[in-house]
Design an enzyme around this catalytic site. Structure first.
Site, PDB file in Angstrom:
ATOM      1  N   GLU A   1      74.504  45.209 100.688  1.00  0.00           N
ATOM      2  CA  GLU A   1      73.454  45.735 101.549  1.00  0.00           C
ATOM      3  C   GLU A   1      74.075  46.154 102.886  1.00  0.00           C
ATOM      4  O   GLU A   1      74.996  45.507 103.389  1.00  0.00           O
ATOM      5  CB  GLU A   1      72.389  44.669 101.772  1.00  0.00           C
ATOM      6  CG  GLU A   1      71.188  45.131 102.581  1.00  0.00           C
ATOM      7  CD  GLU A   1      70.121  44.055 102.709  1.00  0.00           C
ATOM      8  OE1 GLU A   1      68.970  44.406 103.007  1.00  0.00           O
ATOM      9  OE2 GLU A   1      70.441  42.867 102.526  1.00  0.00           O
TER      10      GLU A   1
ATOM     11  N   LYS B   1      64.021  49.496  99.442  1.00  0.00           N
ATOM     12  CA  LYS B   1      63.767  48.052  99.438  1.00  0.00           C
ATOM     13  C   LYS B   1      62.291  47.763  99.691  1.00  0.00           C
ATOM     14  O   LYS B   1      61.720  48.189 100.689  1.00  0.00           O
ATOM     15  CB  LYS B   1      64.637  47.392 100.512  1.00  0.00           C
ATOM     16  CG  LYS B   1      64.558  45.879 100.558  1.00  0.00           C
ATOM     17  CD  LYS B   1      65.482  45.355 101.660  1.00  0.00           C
ATOM     18  CE  LYS B   1      65.466  43.843 101.758  1.00  0.00           C
ATOM     19  NZ  LYS B   1      66.332  43.373 102.879  1.00  0.00           N
TER      20      LYS B   1
ATOM     21  N   CYS C   1      68.658  42.301  97.942  1.00  0.00           N
ATOM     22  CA  CYS C   1      68.675  41.086  98.754  1.00  0.00           C
ATOM     23  C   CYS C   1      67.370  40.265  98.667  1.00  0.00           C
ATOM     24  O   CYS C   1      67.142  39.574  97.683  1.00  0.00           O
ATOM     25  CB  CYS C   1      69.002  41.440 100.199  1.00  0.00           C
ATOM     26  SG  CYS C   1      69.617  40.035 101.176  1.00  0.00           S
TER      27      CYS C   1
END
Length: 296
Positions: free
Chosen positions: A53, A127, A169
């Site tokens: 990330e 995301k 993540c």
């Protein structure tokens, strides 16, 4: 780098590689690090490589991310990543980078971009779950949504060796996303990450292995590691995990490195046949839906 394991000969074999980095605030320095790591890749192809990330800029603050943001499929940073994928002949999941859909936008999306071996960007995942939490570390308060817009789509990518399911993540804490990826055919879950030292030490291995086991998929989890320019400390431990939850490769030292293992995607067939979770979920959903209706 781990030693590549021998697996059953099959045309759905692929090398799965996760990079671990201590990204700086300078994109060109980070690109040089990525380029150097890619020279260490195992020679076998096809190969999937996952970057962490915020791989091109970490530790400079969200305002700097907005300054670096590029329109989708336009801009020098994306062009350089595409060139790396083409040069090395790899499927490259370019961690996340800030992407804007309007020059006037205040916020960007944390976009995970997928490049094929020809250097074409074939997918974008924004995301979904943003890291708005409090952690007992030096940073203490994380509010990703101040500068970042959440994604709204579940994204998979078909390749010659299997289907990729994209996540980033903090997404790993939300199993419903991974169930949706599996429903869309995912065989390999990719997770560019920058887990904090505190949350990583407590939850990283448990969560990544759990998602692989639940969805009976391989997991390739890239990671940021170490202390960054703004004082943030990330956990590292980049991982490659199989559909039984076994760790095939792990970066156990807190340094920039890559870890790889050969995966035979057909191994998932037996796991899914022996423990038919997908079919059982369909049955349980009917029961749960009926129960919910009765309690209203």
């Amino acid at each position: 780098m781990s030693t590549l394991t021998s697996q059953t000969t099959n045309n759905r074999k692929v090398v799965l590689t996760a990079l671990q980095m201590t990204s700086s605030a300078n994109p060109q320095d980070n690109l040089k690090t990525i380029e150097q790591l890619l020279t260490q890749l195992p020679p076998q192809r096809p190969q999937l490589v996952v970057l962490p990330e915020a791989c091109l800029c970490f530790g400079a603050g969200d305002k700097r991310q907005r300054e670096l943001a590029e329109p989708f499929k336009a801009g020098p940073l994306q062009q350089q990543l595409a060139a790396l994928a083409k040069h090395h002949g790899i499927w490259l999941v370019a961690g996340t980078m800030p992407i804007i859909d309007s020059p006037k936008a205040d916020k960007f999306t944390a976009a995970s971009l997928v490049f094929n071996p020809q250097g074409d960007c074939v997918a974008r995942y924004n995301k979904i779950h943003l890291f708005d939490v409090d952690v007992a570390d030096n940073t203490r308060s994380y509010r990703e949504s101040h500068w970042t817009s959440p994604g709204t789509e579940v994204v998979t990518v078909d390749t010659e060796f299997g289907t990729l399911g994209l996540a980033v993540c903090y997404d790993v804490r939300f199993p419903e996303l991974f169930r949706a990826l599996r429903t869309k055919g995912a065989d390999i879950l990719v997770l560019p990450s920058a887990f904090t030292q505190v949350t990583g030490q407590a939850h990283w291995h448990v969560l990544t292995r759990a998602r692989a086991i639940e969805q009976q998929c391989f997991m390739v989890a890239a990671a940021q590691v170490g202390v960054h320019a703004n004082g943030r400390e990330t956990y590292g431990h980049a991982l490659v995990i199989d559909g039984w939850g076994r760790i095939l490769a792990e970066a156990t030292e807190p340094k920039t490195q890559l870890v790889s293992d050969v995966a035979n995607i057909h191994q998932l067939d037996k796991i899914r046949r022996d423990i038919p979770v997908a079919q059982h979920i369909q049955s349980s959903q009917k029961v749960l839906h009926a129960s919910t209706k009765r309690t209203r």
